[in-house]
Design a protein around this motif. Sequence first.
Motif, PDB file in Angstrom:
ATOM      1  N   PRO A 240       0.833  -1.495   0.078  1.00  0.00           N
ATOM      2  CA  PRO A 240       0.090  -0.155   0.014  1.00  0.00           C
ATOM      3  C   PRO A 240       0.862   1.595   0.200  1.00  0.00           C
ATOM      4  CG  PRO A 240      -0.068  -0.976   2.141  1.00  0.00           C
ATOM      5  CD  PRO A 240       0.832  -1.509   1.267  1.00  0.00           C
ATOM      6  N   ILE A 241       2.125   1.300  -0.083  1.00  0.00           N
ATOM      7  CA  ILE A 241       3.281   2.141  -0.191  1.00  0.00           C
ATOM      8  C   ILE A 241       2.836   3.348  -1.706  1.00  0.00           C
ATOM      9  CG2 ILE A 241       4.974   3.808  -0.046  1.00  0.00           C
ATOM     10  CD1 ILE A 241       5.914   0.961   1.479  1.00  0.00           C
ATOM     11  N   LYS A 242       2.666   4.247  -1.604  1.00  0.00           N
ATOM     12  CA  LYS A 242       2.907   5.382  -2.967  1.00  0.00           C
ATOM     13  C   LYS A 242       3.767   5.830  -2.903  1.00  0.00           C
ATOM     14  CE  LYS A 242      -1.959   5.176  -1.699  1.00  0.00           C
ATOM     15  NZ  LYS A 242      -3.008   4.513  -2.756  1.00  0.00           N
ATOM     16  N   VAL A 243       3.670   5.090  -4.145  1.00  0.00           N
ATOM     17  CA  VAL A 243       4.832   6.227  -4.920  1.00  0.00           C
ATOM     18  C   VAL A 243       4.890   6.532  -6.133  1.00  0.00           C
ATOM     19  CG1 VAL A 243       6.648   4.983  -6.761  1.00  0.00           C
ATOM     20  CG2 VAL A 243       5.076   3.415  -5.398  1.00  0.00           C
ATOM     21  N   LYS A 244       5.627   7.728  -6.648  1.00  0.00           N
ATOM     22  CA  LYS A 244       5.682   8.545  -7.609  1.00  0.00           C
ATOM     23  C   LYS A 244       6.244   8.713  -8.919  1.00  0.00           C
ATOM     24  CE  LYS A 244       7.080  13.498  -8.106  1.00  0.00           C
ATOM     25  NZ  LYS A 244       7.626  14.396  -7.468  1.00  0.00           N
ATOM     26  N   GLU A 245       6.292   8.622  -9.646  1.00  0.00           N
ATOM     27  CA  GLU A 245       7.129   7.940 -10.815  1.00  0.00           C
ATOM     28  C   GLU A 245       7.716   9.296 -11.625  1.00  0.00           C
ATOM     29  OE1 GLU A 245       7.048   8.114 -15.826  1.00  0.00           O
ATOM     30  OE2 GLU A 245       5.374   7.323 -14.850  1.00  0.00           O
ATOM     31  N   LEU A 246       9.912   8.728 -11.144  1.00  0.00           N
ATOM     32  CA  LEU A 246      10.475  10.276 -11.257  1.00  0.00           C
ATOM     33  C   LEU A 246      10.812  10.063 -13.088  1.00  0.00           C
ATOM     34  CD1 LEU A 246      12.875   9.058  -9.003  1.00  0.00           C
ATOM     35  CD2 LEU A 246      11.387  10.893  -9.016  1.00  0.00           C
ATOM     36  N   SER A 247      10.640   9.058 -13.847  1.00  0.00           N
ATOM     37  CA  SER A 247      11.055   8.581 -15.208  1.00  0.00           C
ATOM     38  C   SER A 247      11.235   7.500 -16.126  1.00  0.00           C
ATOM     39  CB  SER A 247      13.202   8.674 -15.211  1.00  0.00           C
ATOM     40  OG  SER A 247      14.083   8.567 -14.389  1.00  0.00           O
ATOM     41  N   ARG A 248      11.267   7.426 -17.047  1.00  0.00           N
ATOM     42  CA  ARG A 248      10.765   6.727 -17.871  1.00  0.00           C
ATOM     43  C   ARG A 248      12.175   6.343 -18.825  1.00  0.00           C
ATOM     44  NH1 ARG A 248       5.871   4.386 -19.132  1.00  0.00           N
ATOM     45  NH2 ARG A 248       5.239   4.894 -16.935  1.00  0.00           N
TER      46      ARG A 248
END
Length: 300
Positions: A228-236
């Motif tokens: 359930p830890i929320k994640v923010k995208e940094l790059s792809r």
Amino acid sequence: MNKKEFEFKDRLIKGISKDGHFKISVVKTSDLVKEAKERHNLSLLNTVILGRALTATMLMASELKGEERIRLRMEGNGPIGFLVAEANSLGEVRGYVGNPSAELDYSDSSTTFGQGLGLGLLTFSKTLYNEAEPRTSTIQLINGDVTSDIAHYLTQSEQVDSALILDVGMDENGEVTEAGGLLIQKLPDAPDGQIDMLQERLSSFPAVHKFFEDDQYIDDVMHKVMSPIKVKELSRQLVDFFCRCSKDRFLNALSMLNYDDLKEMKGESQEIVCQYCNNKEEISKEEIAELISSAKAKMN
């Protein structure tokens, strides 16, 4: 290439938990591993072991900048002998093994993929900007299965608590279905024990390649494994099996030979093979003669 094919191309995504406790990288390397298998005519054993190594180097290279690169060498007393995998942050990955046809006896229930490399050493080299020499660390192989060896390296040499999964899926015909991996690393402010909780949770998930076989995006995989830890995208970014070898580079390498060595090649063309990608280039006898003349001129 249609929209779906583009969306499911090999690529890497990086993220950070919104609480700032963890960073995560997820990579899909299915086509990359298939190309390595085809280029080097790899056995099932080598496809899995080199595939894992290529996936791992890409995950770790994602922390670098531009042309900086990571090189992994694993050498043991097993039938593979050794492997080399290299990647940079641009998504260029390449590698090869010592014995491409090496195989194990899978009729023996005690056989493990780790026996392919056996006992030996793992060496990591980082080539970084503004540093004249690569940074190199060497440790003993733990299991030879690549995954546990690199996880051990991260803990021992990099001193970063990490959860690592590397997967290469194969069908009953020995063909690669999907491949990929993920790396979760603890950041300085993370509470003790949380990385162990994540590692335990990961062990209950299906193999990473199973996610891709079910047509899940790397985004879906990243959020699912961290929940359930929320994640923010940094790059792809896209990733590929890519080698920068060329005829000009081969000629440049030959020009480093001394006059006597070059003279032995006089009158004959030479076929040069790149170890990393198995590309072949023909150097004509006229080009050899030119190199000999240049080497002779340097002696005067």
